[in-house]
Scaffold this motif. Structure first.
Motif, short mmCIF file in Angstrom:
data_model
loop_
_atom_site.label_atom_id
_atom_site.label_comp_id
_atom_site.label_asym_id
_atom_site.label_seq_id
_atom_site.Cartn_x
_atom_site.Cartn_y
_atom_site.Cartn_z
N GLU A 236 0.77 -1.19 0.08
CA GLU A 236 0.02 -0.08 -0.28
C GLU A 236 0.68 1.24 0.00
OE1 GLU A 236 -3.65 2.03 2.82
OE2 GLU A 236 -2.98 0.04 2.88
N SER B 147 -6.30 1.51 -7.77
CA SER B 147 -6.76 2.43 -7.19
C SER B 147 -7.89 2.26 -6.20
CB SER B 147 -7.37 3.37 -8.25
OG SER B 147 -8.48 2.87 -8.82
N SER B 148 -8.06 3.17 -5.09
CA SER B 148 -8.94 2.83 -4.18
C SER B 148 -10.54 2.66 -4.89
CB SER B 148 -9.01 4.03 -3.14
OG SER B 148 -9.43 5.28 -4.00
N ASN C 181 -3.12 3.70 -5.21
CA ASN C 181 -2.78 3.53 -4.05
C ASN C 181 -2.24 2.14 -3.40
OD1 ASN C 181 -5.22 2.24 -4.26
ND2 ASN C 181 -5.99 2.90 -2.30
N PRO D 279 -10.27 -1.73 -6.02
CA PRO D 279 -8.94 -2.14 -5.49
C PRO D 279 -8.49 -3.78 -6.11
CG PRO D 279 -10.65 -2.49 -3.93
CD PRO D 279 -11.26 -1.61 -5.35
#
Length: 459
Positions: free
Chosen positions: A51, A77-78, A125, A81
């Motif tokens: 992360e 990406s958030s 992320n 995920p």
């Protein structure tokens, strides 16, 4: 700018001594020591998910390979995920090269040119690292380092944004304008009054120097010049004689009888001062200058024809030629060659201590034997934990038996010490040392390497 890896989310395989979280601890100058390796040989693929410390765009990737056939970096990406987008994927070696052990650990750098435009515009992320080695089941593989990079962009449409920082909003008190006015006041040029004062001081010093020069008498002026060099003294003598002649002509016109005694006495006084200055200057030069090589063969109290100086005394010449003998320097070798003539085996140790001792000795150039044979003398040292082990009884009297401290001290202090200091038998330790200390070249020190050879059985 480097994108920091925040924490390790998951990992499919990692070695106890080289876990995957090592990749999160990137520091300048530490590349090579922060390695991630798989748990054991025979694993075909290893995967780790990290992360990021903060969501970032990835514009560059630096990969340090460690015996992997291929490496793949993906990001998510958030918002999604589980939807992984491949950032870079690279093959470091062919299947045939890996099968034959032709490993060449390489560093591959990826810039914006190697990354697609679609990936450059995404914000990630999380990243997933996948290392594969399906060809050679006898080696450990992984990454020596992983560096993700991003670019700082200035938002030209918003002047309150600078890179990743944003200026605090103005609440109506005009704090930003006040800061600008204060800054402009501080940056105003200082008045030039100090220049005027400096010019006045220089002018006053110059006037004082001119007055002192006028008050100085000719005799004092000639004496100060005589104290510089003998050559200047001779020039001053010629000038003084010329001035004396002029004074003679003037004095003869006034009174021929009264001025002659004064003239002769002043001349004698100046000649005496000149001789004194010559002697003092010759003595100082004789003390300061070096003697030539021909002076040592001439007689004492005689001027040398080469350097035109007095020959030194014999005791002084002998004392100058004596020099303290230089201390013998220790031999120096590369750190990886300290144990180049050592072939060793281990006895009485258990893992992980056994594997640590073996890897430290191999890093210094030693060779390791699993089953040593005392008859053909292929083993030179036995690192033994205690007496009366099977290898101890087998090799006693034919090899050098020491404890683990010899290997650890040589590795930590980068110096090969004589083995008898660490002999396991007290009789051997009391005997005189037959080896000398060898220092390692600190510039050639290599980090601890991973070797494929398995540790022998513990007995």
């Amino acid at each position: 700018m480097i994108v920091k890896l925040g924490k390790l989310v998951s990992c499919s395989s990692e070695h106890p001594s080289f876990p995957a979280r090592n990749l999160c601890e990137h520091r300048s100058g530490s590349i090579g020591s922060l390695t991630w390796l798989c748990e054991e040989p025979g694993i075909k693929e290893s995967e780790a998910i990290f992360e990021l410390a903060e969501p970032s765009q990835i514009t560059g990737v630096d990969i340090g390979n460690s015996r992997c056939c291929s490496v793949k970096i993906a990001g998510a990406s958030s918002n999604a995920p589980e939807e992984w987008v491949i950032i870079v994927s690279h093959t470091f070696m062919s299947f045939n090269d890996a099968d034959h052990g032709l490993f060449k650990d390489q560093v591959q750098l990826f810039t914006k040119k190697e990354i697609s435009a679609e990936v450059l515009n995404r914000v990630f992320n999380r990243v997933k690292v996948t290392c594969s080695q399906p060809a050679n089941p006898r080696v450990l593989f992984g990454l020596s380092f992983l560096i993700l990079r991003t670019d700082d962009k200035l938002d030209s449409g918003n002047l309150d944004t600078f890179g990743r920082f944003k200026v605090k909003e103005d609440k109506g008190d005009n704090s930003l304008d006040k800061f600008k006015e204060k800054y402009i006041q501080l940056m105003k040029p200082k008045p030039n009054s100090f220049k005027v004062e400096l010019a006045k001081q220089i002018e006053s010093n110059r006037v004082v120097a001119v007055n002192e020069k006028r008050d100085e008498t000719p005799s004092r002026k000639r004496l100060s010049l005589k104290l510089i060099t003998p050559a200047n003294a001779a020039i001053d003598e010629n000038k003084s004689t010329e001035t004396d002649k002029k004074h003679e002509i003037k004095k003869r016109r006034l009174s021929d009888k009264d001025e002659k005694p004064m003239e002769s006495s002043s001349k004698q006084h100046s000649i005496g001062i000149l001789q004194e200055t010559r002697t003092t200057m010759s003595e100082s030069i004789n003390r300061g200058r070096l003697r030539c090589s021909l002076c040592l063969g001439n007689e004492e109290n005689v001027l040398c024809k080469t350097c035109n100086l007095l020959v030194p005394d014999k005791d002084q010449a002998n004392g100058a030629s004596r020099q303290k003998p230089a201390k013998p320097k220790k031999p120096v070798k590369n750190f990886s060659a300290l144990f180049e003539n050592v072939t060793f085996s281990l006895s009485g140790y258990q893992n992980p201590k056994r594997d640590e001792i073996r890897r430290k000795a191999l890093a210094m150039g030693a060779k390791y034997l699993v089953n040593p044979n005392g008859r053909n003398h292929n083993c030179t040292h036995l690192v033994c934990a205690f007496k009366n082990t099977p290898k101890y009884n087998q090799l006693k009297g034919s090899v050098k038996i020491i404890d683990q401290q010899w290997v650890e001290d040589c590795y930590d202090k980068k110096t090969r010490f004589p083995w008898r200091r660490y002999a396991l038998d007290k009789e051997e330790k009391d005997l005189p040392e037959s080896e000398e200390e060898v220092d390692a070249d600190t510039g050639s020190t290599d980090p601890l390497s991973i070797y494929d050879q398995d540790t022998d059985s513990d007995y």
